[in-house]
Write a protein that holds these residues in place. Structure first.
Motif, PDB file in Angstrom:
ATOM      1  N   SER A 155      -9.956   4.838  42.259  1.00 14.10           N
ATOM      2  CA  SER A 155      -8.621   5.309  41.909  1.00 14.10           C
ATOM      3  C   SER A 155      -7.691   4.126  42.055  1.00 14.10           C
ATOM      4  N   ASN A 156      -6.405   4.380  42.176  1.00 16.93           N
ATOM      5  CA  ASN A 156      -5.488   3.309  42.523  1.00 16.93           C
ATOM      6  C   ASN A 156      -4.435   3.851  43.466  1.00 16.93           C
ATOM      7  N   LEU A 157      -3.718   2.945  44.101  1.00 16.46           N
ATOM      8  CA  LEU A 157      -2.809   3.362  45.154  1.00 16.46           C
ATOM      9  C   LEU A 157      -1.626   4.150  44.608  1.00 16.46           C
ATOM     10  N   THR A 158      -1.260   3.909  43.347  1.00 17.10           N
ATOM     11  CA  THR A 158      -0.193   4.718  42.759  1.00 17.10           C
ATOM     12  C   THR A 158      -0.643   6.161  42.602  1.00 17.10           C
ATOM     13  N   ASN A 159      -1.879   6.382  42.183  1.00 15.54           N
ATOM     14  CA  ASN A 159      -2.401   7.744  42.135  1.00 15.54           C
ATOM     15  C   ASN A 159      -2.357   8.396  43.506  1.00 15.54           C
ATOM     16  N   VAL A 160      -2.765   7.641  44.532  1.00 17.31           N
ATOM     17  CA  VAL A 160      -2.743   8.168  45.895  1.00 17.31           C
ATOM     18  C   VAL A 160      -1.319   8.577  46.274  1.00 17.31           C
ATOM     19  N   SER A 161      -0.349   7.750  45.906  1.00 19.77           N
ATOM     20  CA  SER A 161       1.043   8.068  46.241  1.00 19.77           C
ATOM     21  C   SER A 161       1.519   9.316  45.514  1.00 19.77           C
ATOM     22  N   THR A 162       1.107   9.467  44.260  1.00 18.04           N
ATOM     23  CA  THR A 162       1.499  10.639  43.477  1.00 18.04           C
ATOM     24  C   THR A 162       0.909  11.917  44.057  1.00 18.04           C
ATOM     25  N   THR A 188     -10.765   3.238  32.906  1.00 27.54           N
ATOM     26  CA  THR A 188     -10.715   4.193  33.989  1.00 27.54           C
ATOM     27  C   THR A 188      -9.484   4.028  34.866  1.00 27.54           C
ATOM     28  N   THR A 189      -9.335   5.004  35.729  1.00 23.40           N
ATOM     29  CA  THR A 189      -8.317   4.988  36.774  1.00 23.40           C
ATOM     30  C   THR A 189      -6.950   4.701  36.226  1.00 23.40           C
ATOM     31  N   VAL A 194     -21.506   9.768  40.666  1.00 25.04           N
ATOM     32  CA  VAL A 194     -21.411  10.990  39.870  1.00 25.04           C
ATOM     33  C   VAL A 194     -20.224  10.918  38.905  1.00 25.04           C
ATOM     34  N   ALA A 195     -20.332  11.696  37.835  1.00 26.79           N
ATOM     35  CA  ALA A 195     -19.271  11.752  36.825  1.00 26.79           C
ATOM     36  C   ALA A 195     -18.013  12.373  37.407  1.00 26.79           C
ATOM     37  N   VAL A 196     -16.888  12.013  36.845  1.00 28.68           N
ATOM     38  CA  VAL A 196     -15.616  12.529  37.329  1.00 28.68           C
ATOM     39  C   VAL A 196     -15.533  14.038  37.120  1.00 28.68           C
ATOM     40  N   ALA A 197     -14.981  14.726  38.097  1.00 27.38           N
ATOM     41  CA  ALA A 197     -14.771  16.168  37.985  1.00 27.38           C
ATOM     42  C   ALA A 197     -13.630  16.449  37.018  1.00 27.38           C
ATOM     43  N   GLN A 198     -13.631  17.628  36.442  1.00 25.26           N
ATOM     44  CA  GLN A 198     -12.587  17.977  35.478  1.00 25.26           C
ATOM     45  C   GLN A 198     -11.210  17.912  36.109  1.00 25.26           C
ATOM     46  N   SER A 199     -11.121  18.221  37.379  1.00 27.70           N
ATOM     47  CA  SER A 199      -9.832  18.214  38.070  1.00 27.70           C
ATOM     48  C   SER A 199      -9.406  16.822  38.507  1.00 27.70           C
ATOM     49  N   GLY A 200     -10.292  15.833  38.367  1.00 25.37           N
ATOM     50  CA  GLY A 200      -9.953  14.468  38.731  1.00 25.37           C
ATOM     51  C   GLY A 200     -10.633  14.002  39.999  1.00 25.37           C
ATOM     52  N   ALA A 201     -10.859  12.704  40.090  1.00 28.43           N
ATOM     53  CA  ALA A 201     -11.543  12.137  41.253  1.00 28.43           C
ATOM     54  C   ALA A 201     -10.725  12.289  42.525  1.00 28.43           C
ATOM     55  N   GLU A 202      -9.414  12.164  42.414  1.00 28.99           N
ATOM     56  CA  GLU A 202      -8.566  12.262  43.605  1.00 28.99           C
ATOM     57  C   GLU A 202      -8.668  13.641  44.244  1.00 28.99           C
ATOM     58  N   GLN A 203      -8.601  14.669  43.424  1.00 38.13           N
ATOM     59  CA  GLN A 203      -8.693  16.019  43.972  1.00 38.13           C
ATOM     60  C   GLN A 203     -10.074  16.262  44.564  1.00 38.13           C
ATOM     61  N   VAL A 241     -24.327   9.835  50.414  1.00 34.36           N
ATOM     62  CA  VAL A 241     -22.906   9.642  50.142  1.00 34.36           C
ATOM     63  C   VAL A 241     -22.672   9.824  48.649  1.00 34.36           C
ATOM     64  N   THR A 242     -21.559  10.458  48.303  1.00 28.17           N
ATOM     65  CA  THR A 242     -21.214  10.657  46.900  1.00 28.17           C
ATOM     66  C   THR A 242     -20.006   9.802  46.532  1.00 28.17           C
ATOM     67  N   PHE A 243     -20.188   9.004  45.475  1.00 27.98           N
ATOM     68  CA  PHE A 243     -19.085   8.225  44.913  1.00 27.98           C
ATOM     69  C   PHE A 243     -18.793   8.772  43.531  1.00 27.98           C
ATOM     70  N   MET A 244     -17.525   9.098  43.270  1.00 23.39           N
ATOM     71  CA  MET A 244     -17.147   9.687  41.988  1.00 23.39           C
ATOM     72  C   MET A 244     -16.430   8.661  41.110  1.00 23.39           C
ATOM     73  N   LEU A 245     -16.879   8.588  39.865  1.00 21.59           N
ATOM     74  CA  LEU A 245     -16.197   7.765  38.864  1.00 21.59           C
ATOM     75  C   LEU A 245     -14.798   8.330  38.608  1.00 21.59           C
ATOM     76  N   SER A 246     -13.916   7.485  38.114  1.00 21.55           N
ATOM     77  CA  SER A 246     -12.580   7.981  37.775  1.00 21.55           C
ATOM     78  C   SER A 246     -12.448   8.271  36.286  1.00 21.55           C
ATOM     79  N   TRP A 247     -13.349   7.762  35.500  1.00 31.40           N
ATOM     80  CA  TRP A 247     -13.421   8.012  34.054  1.00 31.40           C
ATOM     81  C   TRP A 247     -14.851   7.679  33.671  1.00 31.40           C
ATOM     82  N   ALA A 248     -15.097   7.121  32.508  1.00 26.47           N
ATOM     83  CA  ALA A 248     -16.446   6.678  32.151  1.00 26.47           C
ATOM     84  C   ALA A 248     -16.756   5.360  32.861  1.00 26.47           C
ATOM     85  N   PRO A 249     -18.035   5.042  33.082  1.00 27.43           N
ATOM     86  CA  PRO A 249     -18.384   3.771  33.736  1.00 27.43           C
ATOM     87  C   PRO A 249     -17.835   2.579  32.952  1.00 27.43           C
TER      88      PRO A 249
END
Length: 353
Positions: free
Chosen positions: A95-102, A2-3, A74-83, A40-48
């Protein structure tokens, strides 16, 4: 795994316009369950997997309930966990901080609030049966199995150049499995993670020959995996963020203390993933033995805080990406100035000591 930058960086580019169009979307109003717990909802970034394991442990051990929270994983959305987090569809995600920066260069408003992984776990590998590749410079002229990420291109190029090569390689887009792409002969090398695919290769094959980034000129920590939330939620309800972060922190510390127990929890509580418990235990052993989540001695004696942000290591990596023209804005234009890690992360919500 993931991530990972092999999947999500390409997704960030595809979703850039959507991020801007929907960034102002309103999240759901706060709700409580029948027991009065805040939902509260926590979204996976890929599969568990073992990147997510601390969240499952925190929920299983009642740490979220103790904090007054009813957490839905919850499972990751098609558009991605970050979005999803940026748009208020999910409250938190892995996620990771590089994704956040992107995503920040494309107009998103995200913050990492706990960094679980403290060093790079990416490995760049060929099949061990491929006698033509014995070191990174041998990747010159070979075919890279890629998910389309400019970040990965920059990393591979730097490794080859550092080892004395030109940094020239061909690419083929991976469908689902990098292992399968290499085995088919469509590509010569690809990106994996030591704590997941590396374990898979050791336990079940195929045997790999791998190279690590820090040994070949890639600076900083590229795999700053952790928990993200939206700037909006931090502004609106910092107490909620603190409660979630500290309960999650407890879950990851438990997993770092007892990887076998954590593996059992993940396998039992994420049945949809069909995980093999022996494999998950070995993944956790790799994480613990390699101290991927931080220096155990320093965490135990209180001189380091589990989950603290590695601002310097992540900034070194951001600067490398900017120098490599790997950042783009929402229109696809190259962004030459690296985002600042201290603007995109905070460890103020962690429990110290």
């Amino acid at each position: 795994m993931t991530t990972n930058r092999f999947h999500t960086r390409a997704l960030a580019a595809l979703c850039a316009l959507v991020v801007l169009l929907t960034a102002a979307a309103c999240g759901n109003a706060p709700t409580t369950d029948a027991d009065g717990l805040r939902k509260v909802t926590f979204m996976l970034s890929w599969a568990p997997d073992t990147n997510h394991i601390g969240v499952y442990v925190a929920k299983h051990n009642g740490y979220y309930r103790d904090a007054g929270l009813d957490v839905d994983i919850v499972a990751v959305a098609q558009s991605g966990a970050e979005q999803a987090v940026n748009n208020g569809v999910a409250d938190f995600a892995l996620s990771n901080l590089t994704n956040v920066s992107t995503y920040a260069t494309k107009g998103a408003h995200l913050t990492q609030v706990m960094q679980v992984q403290q060093k790079t776990s990416a490995i760049w590998c060929t099949l061990a049966s491929n006698d033509a590749i014995n070191r990174p410079k041998d990747l010159d002229g070979k075919t890279f199995a890629t998910f389309g990420s400019s970040e990965s291109d920059a990393v591979v190029r730097r490794m080859i150049e550092t080892d004395g090569g030109k940094g020239d390689f061909d690419k083929v887009t991976v469908g689902t499995s990098t292992f399968a792409t290499l085995a088919s002969g469509r590509a010569d090398f690809g990106g994996f993670y030591a704590t997941w695919e590396g374990v898979q290769a050791k336990m079940n094959g195929p045997a790999l020959r791998c190279f690590t980034e820090p040994d070949y000129g890639v600076p900083g920590n590229a795999d700053s995996i952790g928990i993200i939330t939206s700037d909006r939620l931090i502004d609106d309800d910092p107490d909620l963020v603190k409660r979630f972060v500290q309960a999650t922190q407890r879950g990851y510390i438990d997993a770092y203390d007892d990887g076998d127990e954590a593996a059992s929890i993940l396998v039992h509580d994420a049945p949809e993933a069909n995980l093999d418990e022996a494999f998950v235990r070995e993944s956790m052993k790799t994480i613990i033995d390699g101290q991927y989540w931080g220096d155990r001695e320093r965490i135990d004696d209180g001189t380091a805080t589990f989950g603290a942000i590695d601002y310097d290591g992540t900034q070194q990596y951001f600067d490398f990406l900017a120098d490599s023209d790997a950042y783009t804005d929402a229109t696809g234009e190259v962004v030459h100035t690296a985002p600042r890690s201290r603007d995109l992360a905070t460890d103020e919500f962690l429990k110290r000591g």
